[in-house]
Design an enzyme around this catalytic site. Structure first.
Site, PDB file in Angstrom:
ATOM      1  N   TYR A 136       2.664   7.524   7.218  1.00  0.00           N
ATOM      2  CA  TYR A 136       1.409   7.116   7.829  1.00  0.00           C
ATOM      3  C   TYR A 136       1.065   8.117   8.926  1.00  0.00           C
ATOM      4  CZ  TYR A 136      -1.915   3.814  10.081  1.00  0.00           C
ATOM      5  OH  TYR A 136      -3.026   3.209  10.622  1.00  0.00           O
ATOM      6  N   LYS A 164      -0.492   7.745   3.749  1.00  0.00           N
ATOM      7  CA  LYS A 164      -1.742   7.141   4.204  1.00  0.00           C
ATOM      8  C   LYS A 164      -2.323   8.115   5.228  1.00  0.00           C
ATOM      9  CE  LYS A 164      -3.951   3.356   6.676  1.00  0.00           C
ATOM     10  NZ  LYS A 164      -3.807   2.108   7.465  1.00  0.00           N
TER      11      LYS A 164
END
Length: 296
Positions: A136, A164
């Site tokens: 992330y 992400k």
């Protein structure tokens, strides 16, 4: 990996009761609703899920409850990132026990470690369980970028499988897509279609809490070859995306405000966040109504 985790993932809010307690019944109802409306994956205890203010026990209970509600109809990706490698590894093990299908791990924040330490952090967490790990990259929250060269090295790890992307570095995303097999997910809703069009895996979306079917239709239209409709649907969602994500309040606050007007499980936010005011809530609901009645 796209098949395993899905392409239309919602960064689900964590419902609370009026008193601020974890609302597991509400979480199950909301999860079932989101899956029925087109989400094939749910990310729990991420930024939108208020992970900084939920306990380890609450995180595990949330995974187990949502797993019961959605069974095998959607993947569950558990947010487990902390600034402490040992704590993150502990959360990884607990998420696996509770029924998660994957792990979302943010770069260690506050201490701002250098890239070699960040790389070692992700490798240690990835070695903790048998679950695929989603990097992330959200430097405006963590203060630390997962540099592209670091991601390229981490891509060789057998369980580091996806990203992400909230870096706002579209060039870097395309370079990594061209050189790895990582599943790349848009973490900013304004990039959902753009990243998908250059080979991304889909999105992990805060806005999907309130318009899951519309956002899914963007990708469905693109896959069907109707790129004009895909672009039109993305553009139609832009005003609501902007109001939820870029109008001065965290997406958790605005998404919960709109969900509450729709009589869907949400409840309040936990301090230090504060509930959206009436004017913001009314604007959100007006934009939502305009979008769903447009028929585009």
């Amino acid at each position: 990996m796209t098949t395993l985790l899905g392409r239309s993932l919602c960064a689900m809010i964590t419902p609370f009761t009026r008193s601020g307690a974890l609302d597991l019944d509400g979480a199950q109802d909301l999860a079932a609703h989101l899956v029925a409306q087109g989400c094939d994956g749910l990310v729990l205890s991420g930024t939108t899920g208020e992970s900084p203010t939920t306990t380890d026990a609450e995180k595990a209970a949330l995974i187990a409850a949502v797993r019961e509600a959605v069974t095998d109809r959607a993947s569950i990706v558990a947010g487990i990132g902390t600034p402490d490698t040992r704590h993150t590894a502990d959360l990884a093990r607990e998420a696996e026990k509770a029924g998660a299908d994957g792990l979302l791990v943010v770069a260690p924040y506050y201490s701002r470690p250098p890239q070699d330490a960040i790389e070692a952090h992700f490798r240690e967490v990835a070695d903790t369980t048998g679950l695929p790990l989603v990097l992330y990259d959200v430097p405006f929250r963590t203060g630390t970028r997962i540099e592209p060269e670091t991601i390229l090295r981490l891509a060789a790890h057998p369980r580091i499988a996806a990203v992400k992307d909230c870096s706002n570095d579209f060039l870097a995303a395309q370079k990594i897509l061209a050189r790895t097999d990582l599943a790349y997910y848009a973490g900013c809703d304004e990039h959902n279609l753009a990243l998908y069009a250059v080979g991304g895996a889909g999105y992990v979306s805060t806005v999907a809490n309130v318009i899951p079917g519309h956002l899914r239709a963007v990708l469905d239209s693109f896959d069907a070859g109707d790129t004009t409709r895909a672009a039109r649907l993305q553009q139609r969602a832009t005003p609501l995306i902007e109001e939820i994500m870029s109008a001065g309040l965290p997406g958790t606050v605005t998404a919960k405000a709109l969900l509450n007007t729709l009589n869907l499980p949400a409840g309040p936010v936990r301090a230090p966040l504060r509930t959206a005011d009436r004017g913001t809530t009314d604007r959100l609901h007006s934009l939502y109504e305009s979008l769903i009645t447009d028929g585009t």
